[in-house]
Enzyme design. Structure first.
Site, PDB file in Angstrom:
ATOM      1  N   ALA A  39       0.801  -1.233   0.000  1.00 46.19           N
ATOM      2  CA  ALA A  39       0.000   0.000   0.000  1.00 46.19           C
ATOM      3  C   ALA A  39       0.837   1.288   0.000  1.00 46.19           C
ATOM      4  O   ALA A  39       0.659   2.158  -0.862  1.00 46.19           O
ATOM      5  CB  ALA A  39      -0.970  -0.030   1.175  1.00 46.19           C
ATOM      6  N   GLN A  65       3.893 -13.350  -1.914  1.00 46.34           N
ATOM      7  CA  GLN A  65       4.639 -12.244  -1.282  1.00 46.34           C
ATOM      8  C   GLN A  65       5.428 -12.741  -0.077  1.00 46.34           C
ATOM      9  O   GLN A  65       6.487 -12.206   0.241  1.00 46.34           O
ATOM     10  CB  GLN A  65       3.656 -11.150  -0.818  1.00 46.34           C
ATOM     11  CG  GLN A  65       3.062 -10.309  -1.924  1.00 46.34           C
ATOM     12  CD  GLN A  65       1.725 -10.844  -2.392  1.00 46.34           C
ATOM     13  OE1 GLN A  65       1.430 -12.030  -2.268  1.00 46.34           O
ATOM     14  NE2 GLN A  65       0.907  -9.976  -2.952  1.00 46.34           N
ATOM     15  N   ASP A 108      -4.123  -2.366   3.984  1.00 44.27           N
ATOM     16  CA  ASP A 108      -4.288  -1.602   2.740  1.00 44.27           C
ATOM     17  C   ASP A 108      -5.319  -0.492   2.892  1.00 44.27           C
ATOM     18  O   ASP A 108      -5.278   0.500   2.170  1.00 44.27           O
ATOM     19  CB  ASP A 108      -4.675  -2.534   1.589  1.00 44.27           C
ATOM     20  CG  ASP A 108      -3.494  -3.405   1.224  1.00 44.27           C
ATOM     21  OD1 ASP A 108      -3.285  -4.439   1.876  1.00 44.27           O
ATOM     22  OD2 ASP A 108      -2.730  -3.003   0.324  1.00 44.27           O
ATOM     23  N   ASN A 117      -6.739  -6.116   4.258  1.00 42.45           N
ATOM     24  CA  ASN A 117      -5.345  -6.496   4.023  1.00 42.45           C
ATOM     25  C   ASN A 117      -5.340  -7.720   3.113  1.00 42.45           C
ATOM     26  O   ASN A 117      -6.402  -8.221   2.712  1.00 42.45           O
ATOM     27  CB  ASN A 117      -4.636  -6.767   5.361  1.00 42.45           C
ATOM     28  CG  ASN A 117      -3.135  -6.933   5.177  1.00 42.45           C
ATOM     29  OD1 ASN A 117      -2.491  -6.135   4.480  1.00 42.45           O
ATOM     30  ND2 ASN A 117      -2.549  -7.959   5.758  1.00 42.45           N
TER      31      ASN A 117
HETATM   32  O1  MRU Z   1      -1.200  -7.111  -3.366  1.00 39.54           O
HETATM   33  P1  MRU Z   1      -0.133  -6.448  -2.553  1.00 39.54           P
HETATM   34  O2  MRU Z   1       1.151  -7.200  -2.526  1.00 39.54           O
HETATM   35  O3  MRU Z   1       0.043  -5.003  -2.938  1.00 39.54           O
HETATM   36  O4  MRU Z   1      -0.734  -6.467  -1.082  1.00 39.54           O
HETATM   37  C1  MRU Z   1       0.054  -5.949  -0.046  1.00 39.54           C
HETATM   38  C2  MRU Z   1      -0.555  -6.134   1.296  1.00 39.54           C
HETATM   39  O5  MRU Z   1      -1.650  -6.605   1.441  1.00 39.54           O
HETATM   40  C3  MRU Z   1       0.216  -5.595   2.460  1.00 39.54           C
HETATM   41  O6  MRU Z   1      -0.016  -6.358   3.602  1.00 39.54           O
HETATM   42  C4  MRU Z   1      -0.216  -4.148   2.722  1.00 39.54           C
HETATM   43  O7  MRU Z   1      -0.154  -3.406   1.556  1.00 39.54           O
HETATM   44  C5  MRU Z   1       0.618  -3.496   3.750  1.00 39.54           C
HETATM   45  S1  MRU Z   1       2.246  -3.167   3.130  1.00 39.54           S
HETATM   46  C6  MRU Z   1       3.055  -2.225   4.267  1.00 39.54           C
END
Ligand code: MRU
Length: 358
Positions: free
Chosen positions: A56, A205, A246, A256
């Site tokens: 995010a 991730q 997010d 999230n």
């Molecule tokens: O789809 P992504 O990889 O962008 O999703 C990221 C997440 O869900 C993270 O947990 C969130 O953005 C927090 S990052 C500090």
């Protein structure tokens, strides 16, 4: 503590140099470390959509630099360049729907644009604004890391085994990380025995990015399948689940990465504490509850293929990439303005009235 935190920082995902945005391609980590240069808002929007950059805060920061690149182009082309810029704002705003940091950063860039004075050079002013967004995200992470580590110490001082989901580290932010920043700080303070990292299907991730960041820093990490999380809580003495966000709504609900909600349910059942770490730019006071958050659905191919290789039958795949954890499953939301324990509408409103702690 701040210096020790800074010394531990090894990775970054976003680099702004000489009027060009460089992004580390997170689609191919940890196998290849490739940086791509971007010189247009359209290029940056595409990088966000295709997840060259993700997380995010990192998305918001990249979008702010995308606007700077657009100002360079549009201002030099002359005419009603501010009007023309709206196209770039739209392009970036439509790149991904769930993380509110994207819209927060675009709004902040737009507000700065409206405040431009006649004698100011828009290119310089807008560049300075994007750099300020980037630097202040990193500062917020340093503050949250310390607050989160103190919270862990307050509840249980000895060695902790924690579980995290997705990637919330330096790769996902302007530097250092949110949930992973807290884990880093707690590790520096000798409080972390082991981190369990959910692999985070389907985009991985956890196994590709979080595991890589933690291994690089010598923090003990074990990878587990997402579906092993409840079993780990029962058998491995996990004391905290620590995740990012997010979008957090006015009542403290948290969107999230998909899978976070079921972690919170399992944590409640097992008496494991549940911590969300996110800067205030992730808080959307315009939405009353998590039911109003737009949840991104990505191509089913992400589920049906691994590394370009088909692994599923010929079937439709439903691929929502975020979910919403209700506030009443959350023990604490850690922000750079302070900590909210057992969040609700009143406490969230009080938090947003506070100043940043750094
Ligand atoms: O789809 P992504 O990889 O962008 O999703 C990221 C997440 O869900 C993270 O947990 C969130 O953005 C927090 S990052 C500090």
């Amino acid at each position: 503590m701040r210096d020790r935190l800074l010394a531990a920082e090894k990775v970054k995902a976003i680099d702004w140099r000489d009027g060009t945005l460089y992004l580390l391609d997170q689609r191919i980590l940890p196998f290849e470390e490739t940086w791509h240069p971007y010189q247009s808002a359209a290029g940056v929007a595409d990088a966000i959509r295709t997840m060259v950059v993700r997380g995010a805060p990192a998305i918001g920061i990249s979008a702010a630099y995308g606007i700077v690149l657009a100002v360079f182009d549009r201002y030099e082309a002359g005419g009603d360049w501010q009007m023309a810029l709206e196209e770039d704002f739209d392009l970036l705003a439509n790149s991904r729907p769930t993380a509110v940091n994207l819209f927060w950063a675009l709004n902040r860039m737009r507000e700065r644009l409206y405040r431009l004075k006649d004698h100011e050079d828009p290119r310089k002013v807008m560049e300075a604004e994007a750099v300020a967004i980037h630097l202040s995200d990193r500062e917020a992470n340093l503050t949250m890391a310390q607050l989160g580590a103190e919270l862990i110490r307050k509840h249980q001082g000895n060695l902790q085994t924690v579980l995290t989901h997705c990637n919330t580290g330096a790769l996902a932010t302007g530097g250092f990380g949110t949930a992973l920043g807290v884990i880093r700080a707690a590790h520096i303070e000798g409080m972390i025995e082991r981190v369990y990292a959910d692999e985070t299907r389907p985009w991985l991730q956890g196994s590709r990015l979080t595991a890589w960041e933690l291994v690089n820093e010598g923090i003990p990490v074990t990878l587990n399948a997402d579906s092993a999380a409840a079993h780990l809580m029962k058998t491995k003495g996990i004391t905290w689940v620590i995740v990012g966000a997010d979008r957090i709504t006015a009542n403290g609900d948290v969107a999230n990465k998909i899978g976070t909600y079921q972690l919170a349910v399992a944590a409640m059942h097992h008496g494991v504490r549940f911590m969300v770490v996110a800067p205030s730019s992730t808080i959307d006071m315009n939405l009353a509850s998590g039911e109003d958050i737009p949840i991104e659905e990505r191509d089913g191919k992400e589920l049906l293929e691994v590394g370009g290789q088909r692994v599923g039958a010929e079937v439709d795949a439903f691929n929502p990439v975020f979910d919403v954890t209700p506030a009443d499953l959350i023990d604490a939301i850690v922000t750079e303005k302070g900590i909210v324990e057992r969040p609700d509408t009143v406490k969230m409103a009080q938090l947003m009235c506070r100043k940043r702690l750094h």
